[in-house]
Scaffold this active site. Structure first.
Site, PDB file in Angstrom:
ATOM      1  N   ARG A 118      11.151  -0.897  12.417  1.00 40.92           N
ATOM      2  CA  ARG A 118       9.522  -0.337  12.957  1.00 40.92           C
ATOM      3  C   ARG A 118       9.994  -1.145  14.081  1.00 40.92           C
ATOM      4  O   ARG A 118       9.910  -2.450  13.721  1.00 40.92           O
ATOM      5  CB  ARG A 118       8.630  -0.551  11.892  1.00 40.92           C
ATOM      6  CG  ARG A 118       9.196   0.632  11.354  1.00 40.92           C
ATOM      7  CD  ARG A 118       7.601   0.439  10.267  1.00 40.92           C
ATOM      8  NE  ARG A 118       6.401  -0.631  10.772  1.00 40.92           N
ATOM      9  CZ  ARG A 118       5.616  -0.118  10.671  1.00 40.92           C
ATOM     10  NH1 ARG A 118       5.062   0.158   8.770  1.00 40.92           N
ATOM     11  NH2 ARG A 118       3.992  -0.904  10.909  1.00 40.92           N
ATOM     12  N   ARG A 144      -9.317   1.044   9.320  1.00 42.68           N
ATOM     13  CA  ARG A 144      -9.377  -0.749   9.255  1.00 42.68           C
ATOM     14  C   ARG A 144     -10.211  -1.691  10.184  1.00 42.68           C
ATOM     15  O   ARG A 144     -10.216  -2.465  10.589  1.00 42.68           O
ATOM     16  CB  ARG A 144      -8.132  -0.689  10.833  1.00 42.68           C
ATOM     17  CG  ARG A 144      -6.519  -0.591   9.766  1.00 42.68           C
ATOM     18  CD  ARG A 144      -5.454  -0.057  10.529  1.00 42.68           C
ATOM     19  NE  ARG A 144      -4.826  -1.280  10.493  1.00 42.68           N
ATOM     20  CZ  ARG A 144      -3.452  -1.127   9.881  1.00 42.68           C
ATOM     21  NH1 ARG A 144      -3.007   1.148   9.244  1.00 42.68           N
ATOM     22  NH2 ARG A 144      -2.485  -0.955  10.002  1.00 42.68           N
ATOM     23  N   LYS A 157       1.051  -0.941   0.111  1.00 44.80           N
ATOM     24  CA  LYS A 157       0.230  -0.232   0.122  1.00 44.80           C
ATOM     25  C   LYS A 157       0.535   1.520  -0.409  1.00 44.80           C
ATOM     26  O   LYS A 157       0.623   2.178  -0.719  1.00 44.80           O
ATOM     27  CB  LYS A 157      -1.063   0.338   1.159  1.00 44.80           C
ATOM     28  CG  LYS A 157      -2.034  -1.061   1.199  1.00 44.80           C
ATOM     29  CD  LYS A 157      -3.024  -0.712   2.547  1.00 44.80           C
ATOM     30  CE  LYS A 157      -2.292  -0.391   3.834  1.00 44.80           C
ATOM     31  NZ  LYS A 157      -2.229  -2.325   4.413  1.00 44.80           N
ATOM     32  N   ARG A 182      -0.310  -8.671  13.868  1.00 38.51           N
ATOM     33  CA  ARG A 182      -1.063  -7.606  13.331  1.00 38.51           C
ATOM     34  C   ARG A 182      -1.873  -8.111  11.846  1.00 38.51           C
ATOM     35  O   ARG A 182      -2.771  -7.897  11.402  1.00 38.51           O
ATOM     36  CB  ARG A 182       0.420  -6.709  12.799  1.00 38.51           C
ATOM     37  CG  ARG A 182       0.808  -5.387  13.335  1.00 38.51           C
ATOM     38  CD  ARG A 182       2.186  -4.915  12.628  1.00 38.51           C
ATOM     39  NE  ARG A 182       1.904  -4.877  11.515  1.00 38.51           N
ATOM     40  CZ  ARG A 182       3.452  -4.448  10.870  1.00 38.51           C
ATOM     41  NH1 ARG A 182       4.533  -4.464  11.358  1.00 38.51           N
ATOM     42  NH2 ARG A 182       3.170  -3.800   9.732  1.00 38.51           N
ATOM     43  N   ARG A 188      11.727  -5.768   3.999  1.00 38.68           N
ATOM     44  CA  ARG A 188      11.284  -4.847   4.314  1.00 38.68           C
ATOM     45  C   ARG A 188      12.776  -3.893   5.880  1.00 38.68           C
ATOM     46  O   ARG A 188      13.248  -2.941   5.935  1.00 38.68           O
ATOM     47  CB  ARG A 188       9.935  -3.733   4.724  1.00 38.68           C
ATOM     48  CG  ARG A 188       9.879  -2.551   5.001  1.00 38.68           C
ATOM     49  CD  ARG A 188       8.670  -2.139   5.145  1.00 38.68           C
ATOM     50  NE  ARG A 188       7.751  -2.459   6.388  1.00 38.68           N
ATOM     51  CZ  ARG A 188       6.531  -2.227   6.188  1.00 38.68           C
ATOM     52  NH1 ARG A 188       6.097  -1.988   4.934  1.00 38.68           N
ATOM     53  NH2 ARG A 188       6.051  -2.910   7.073  1.00 38.68           N
TER      54      ARG A 188
END
Ligand code: AMP
Length: 196
Positions: A139, A88, A13, A150, A127
């Site tokens: 992160r 969400r 996204k 998640r 990532r």
């Protein structure tokens, strides 16, 4: 143009939203980025969000809806925006519809990046590795345990948002497994197609 981007963590996204931002000259509004900034700045919202984000849960709807509704009234969003990571929950989707309606606005497109769940963990790990290799900070919620949480949160609370938009004929599915450029082309085609 006002666009919502749906899709699980790791679906791409952020990458696709950044491209659309350049192409259409409208801002990418990422609730994840806004919340991370609030955490960093130690604001009251940040203090509430920090532990929830570290555990891969969802920050309460009222908080997130508030920051988005304020953000999309800023001058740079006057021509439109790309929502990345919001809504969400179905509650957030309903609140977004209401907030837009109050301002005489509506969404032009809801795009869902569909990706095989099996590749998501790999993508997020890559990532993190790329960020580390570039000397950046990974992160805190990109650890394997939190990523699993998640993804579970996504399937429990966010997947129903797709049905919410499909129910009102606003959802456009995009094959997110294709190479980045091909995904971008499918998105352009979906945006050019007349609305239902
Ligand atoms: P993201 O950068 O979109 O992956 O978001 C990172 C984290 O921020 C999520 O795991 C949630 O804890 C929180 N978050 C981001 N957007 C929302 C939202 N729309 N509703 C609730 N929590 C959110």
């Amino acid at each position: 143009m006002r666009i919502v981007f749906l899709g699980p963590p790791g679906a791409g996204k952020g990458t696709q939203a950044a491209r659309l931002m350049e192409r259409h000259g409208i801002p990418q509004l990422s609730t994840g980025d806004m919340l991370r900034a609030a955490v960093k700045a130690g604001t009251p919202v940040g203090l509430k969000a920090k532990a929830i984000m570290e555990q891969g849960g969802l920050v309460p709807d009222a908080i997130v809806v508030g920051i988005v509704a304020e953000r999309f009234m800023e001058p740079d969003a006057a021509k439109g925006f790309i929502l990345d990571g919001f809504p969400r929950t179905v509650g957030q989707a309903e609140a977004l519809d209401l907030a837009l309606e109050h301002r005489g606005l509506k969404l032009d497109a809801v795009l869902e990046l569909e990706v095989d769940p099996k590749v998501l963990v790999d993508r997020i790990e890559r990532r993190a590795a790329d960020t580390r290799a570039a000397g950046g900070t990974v992160r805190p919620d990109d650890t394997p345990e939190v990523v699993s949480k998640r993804l579970a949160t996504y399937h429990e609370q966010t997947a129903p948002v797709s049905s919410y938009y499909a129910g009102s004929n606003r959802l456009k599915a995009i094959d997110g497994m294709a190479p980045i450029e091909a995904v971008a082309e499918s998105i352009d085609a979906a945006l050019a197609a007349p609305a239902h």
